[in-house]
Design a protein around this motif. Structure first.
Motif, PDB file in Angstrom:
ATOM      1  N   CYS A 189       0.820  -1.211   0.000  1.00  0.00           N
ATOM      2  CA  CYS A 189       0.000   0.000   0.000  1.00  0.00           C
ATOM      3  C   CYS A 189       0.858   1.267   0.000  1.00  0.00           C
ATOM      4  O   CYS A 189       0.347   2.368  -0.250  1.00  0.00           O
ATOM      5  N   ASP A 190       2.134   1.120   0.306  1.00  0.00           N
ATOM      6  CA  ASP A 190       3.042   2.259   0.487  1.00  0.00           C
ATOM      7  C   ASP A 190       2.893   3.293  -0.629  1.00  0.00           C
ATOM      8  O   ASP A 190       2.895   2.952  -1.812  1.00  0.00           O
ATOM      9  N   SER A 191       2.793   4.563  -0.240  1.00  0.00           N
ATOM     10  CA  SER A 191       2.549   5.635  -1.203  1.00  0.00           C
ATOM     11  C   SER A 191       3.720   5.865  -2.150  1.00  0.00           C
ATOM     12  O   SER A 191       3.594   6.594  -3.126  1.00  0.00           O
ATOM     13  N   ARG A 192       4.847   5.255  -1.839  1.00  0.00           N
ATOM     14  CA  ARG A 192       6.039   5.473  -2.671  1.00  0.00           C
ATOM     15  C   ARG A 192       6.203   4.427  -3.762  1.00  0.00           C
ATOM     16  O   ARG A 192       7.122   4.494  -4.571  1.00  0.00           O
ATOM     17  N   VAL A 193       5.299   3.447  -3.770  1.00  0.00           N
ATOM     18  CA  VAL A 193       5.370   2.392  -4.785  1.00  0.00           C
ATOM     19  C   VAL A 193       4.328   2.686  -5.863  1.00  0.00           C
ATOM     20  O   VAL A 193       3.134   2.671  -5.590  1.00  0.00           O
ATOM     21  N   HIS A 194       4.792   2.993  -7.058  1.00  0.00           N
ATOM     22  CA  HIS A 194       3.879   3.316  -8.160  1.00  0.00           C
ATOM     23  C   HIS A 194       3.955   2.228  -9.210  1.00  0.00           C
ATOM     24  O   HIS A 194       4.724   2.317 -10.158  1.00  0.00           O
ATOM     25  N   HIS A 205      -3.653  -5.788  -6.598  1.00  0.00           N
ATOM     26  CA  HIS A 205      -4.036  -5.905  -5.192  1.00  0.00           C
ATOM     27  C   HIS A 205      -2.907  -5.296  -4.375  1.00  0.00           C
ATOM     28  O   HIS A 205      -1.737  -5.596  -4.601  1.00  0.00           O
ATOM     29  N   ARG A 206      -3.255  -4.430  -3.463  1.00  0.00           N
ATOM     30  CA  ARG A 206      -2.228  -3.824  -2.613  1.00  0.00           C
ATOM     31  C   ARG A 206      -2.591  -4.035  -1.156  1.00  0.00           C
ATOM     32  O   ARG A 206      -3.691  -3.697  -0.724  1.00  0.00           O
ATOM     33  N   ILE A 209      -0.593  -4.558   3.064  1.00  0.00           N
ATOM     34  CA  ILE A 209       0.623  -4.275   3.826  1.00  0.00           C
ATOM     35  C   ILE A 209       1.681  -5.336   3.515  1.00  0.00           C
ATOM     36  O   ILE A 209       1.451  -6.531   3.727  1.00  0.00           O
ATOM     37  N   GLY A 239       5.721  -2.192   7.007  1.00  0.00           N
ATOM     38  CA  GLY A 239       5.147  -3.430   7.528  1.00  0.00           C
ATOM     39  C   GLY A 239       6.237  -4.439   7.858  1.00  0.00           C
ATOM     40  O   GLY A 239       6.207  -5.080   8.919  1.00  0.00           O
TER      41      GLY A 239
END
Lengths: 215, 215, 215, 215
Positions: free
Chosen positions: A48-53, A68-69, A71, A113
């Motif tokens: 879910c991390d906002s830095r992974v695009h 699917h995202r 933790i 996580g």
């Protein structure tokens, strides 16, 4: 519903901008995705991390990836106990209904996580051991991975544990009968990756060496 | 790991393109996100569907949104039973660790998960009633929503059920003590949206009317 | 303080409207920006001109941009002489304290400051040559740019001079040791833009051609 | 210009969105602002801080405010020494060329520049005393304000110092002959405000009491 608020205006404004440009320029494709349904080539399980695009890194557009995202991009083992398993439901839908050809587990550096799991298993995060900690119980999935870590600095071992998260998910995926069957029938292939946030790196799990190597 | 394969070459190629362009132009920012950690303003809960592009619609870039994606953007009720709850873990992490200011539930049209629920509750999908069906058990979360549907065509009722999925998630969110507490302390606001794939539409849950209205 | 007057009522009224709507809908985020401090991704140096709306053009919201606005978006060269340099102070704060990842110099068409410089250097604005003219002395920064203009109509040359203002600022930025160091360490990237007011155009300085090209 | 990079793609995308919506809907007005020139009713002097949104708070649009932003919204005293004074140039342009009717100094809570001044004057920031510190030398403007602080907690005194920054700027404005003249001829009025970031508050300097009071 008194707890619900209108969407922040800056997002509404940006949405209207998207609608007038990106959407307008691709209307035909979006409409076709609507009338014919999606047909994604791959499922990606990432954090879910906002830095992974996911879509940026892989240059993907609307319709390419079923994503699917959760933790720490973890897949639990097959457990058909009648309870709710969101990740297993997503995998089942992707593999049996959409019949994706690839399933990619994408880990990443500096994963909060994984760090939580590391601290918990090191005895430094008692609050995560509480029964009521959703993050702690979710990260229990990675405990066996912690046991497999070799010696090293905390930083090294956390990176190793991020790799273990990807390996664990891939192993657990093979416990799902419909995944194993599709893989064995060569209808589905599994892939493991790890993204370095700071340096934009991407490593890939080499099935022969079982190590992560730069792509 | 004999079941794992190298990443398809077209994705490797695209990754190298991203690395040489988008990443190179933003290296300073990505490195900073790495050294200082993420600080996303909002968490978005959306569907895994490949046609939903959260970041595009809202013009967001790396670091802005913490994103959880599952089938039908569902949030289960608070259930601290010590079992694994991936969605609850993601929400716990976002609200208590990252302290996001907004939590947006983003539904969408033509949702396969919602359609499955509709068929199941209409008696037309017995396979989803099986104990071993992960999708079926996951969609059980939306059964009470099905009961609330008013009369109409199947198509209308499925759209209604997509709205119910967003409402259900928002209601369930408030059963989490840490969510309720943050909302009541005005540290967090909840928002509900619905994206029309074919027409690029965006509706927003109006807290007063409890209806979805175009933004 | 007899020279000070209460705020015009129309602004008070609008403020109360903002407080009851935009602020109320984003209270959690604003409070968080307060308790944790700002972490803007970019600094923007633009003109004071009332027709330049930095945040609108770039869809930015509270907390995204650290903005310095002066006449003609000019950066003076590095001059650590112990005197007051407001622009240099803003840059120092952004780069060394806030550690922004991007520094964008945003010029614009029909710039009154640039026109003043053009008239002054053409001998048509003797009042700007006065020692006591703050605008004249400030625009001295752009005199070398005037010398570099190629032939053309007055209108063309003024646009050229607006481009020179952006180039001059970018060149001068690199005379600041802390800017150069951050750029060379890939912790900061510099960007030059020019906004056409009438047509809403945006050009970007192409580092290879050294020309301004539509984005 | 090898140090310059292309604009980050997310800003280009958002710009195109703005162009297609906000700009397109207001083209007539923007074009008129271009052909007839700007005619702002007020000049606002505010801080560069990313959390201060002048136009949002006051519901202003393109063409309404001539905005100068520097560290801590400071105006230096009148000093026509032939050197470069960016703030003085902006004020001269606004008052003598544009002939704005209002000049608003807008301070804010949690101001990093004011905090730096507070620490420096308290002996806790020797690095800001260096001759080469642009922020330190700029904040020298507020030293006399520090001397006027009454007893209290550090937090209270920093807020007081933010008020002093506004008062100092207003006092210094009256040392500019063209400002004094315009004020005395009732062609210009001065205003002082202070914005609370966390609570969205707005206080206004009451000329009779010389205190800041909620609007």
């Amino acid at each position: 519903m008194t707890s619900v608020k209108p969407l922040p205006q800056y997002l509404v404004t940006r949405y209207h901008g998207w609608k007038a440009t990106t959407f307008a320029e691709n209307h035909a494709w979006y409409r076709r995705l609507a009338t014919e349904g999606q047909r994604p080539r791959a499922m990606v399980i990432s954090c879910c991390d906002s830095r992974v695009h996911v879509t940026s890194i892989f240059g993907a557009d609307q319709g390419e990836f079923f994503i699917h995202r959760n933790i720490a991009n973890l897949v639990p083992p097959y457990e058909p106990d009648g309870n709710q398993h969101g990740t297993s439901a997503a995998i089942e839908f992707a593999v049996t209904s959409l019949q994706v050809a690839h399933l990619i587990v994408l880990g990443h550096s500096l994963c909060g996580g994984v760090k939580g799991c590391y601290d918990m298993c090191s005895g430094n995060a008692p609050e995560l051991e509480e029964k009521s900690s959703f993050v702690g119980r979710w990260m229990d999935l990675l405990r066996p991975g912690f046991e497999r870590l070799s010696e090293g600095s905390d930083e090294d071992r956390q990176t190793q544990l991020e790799y273990e998260a990807v390996r664990t998910s891939l192993d657990n995926l093979m416990t799902f009968p419909f995944v194993r069957e599709a893989v064995e029938a060569d209808r589905l292939s599994l892939h493991g990756c790890h993204n370095d946030i700071a340096e934009g790196g991407l490593k890939m799990l080499n099935p022969r060496t079982e190590d992560f190597e730069p792509v």
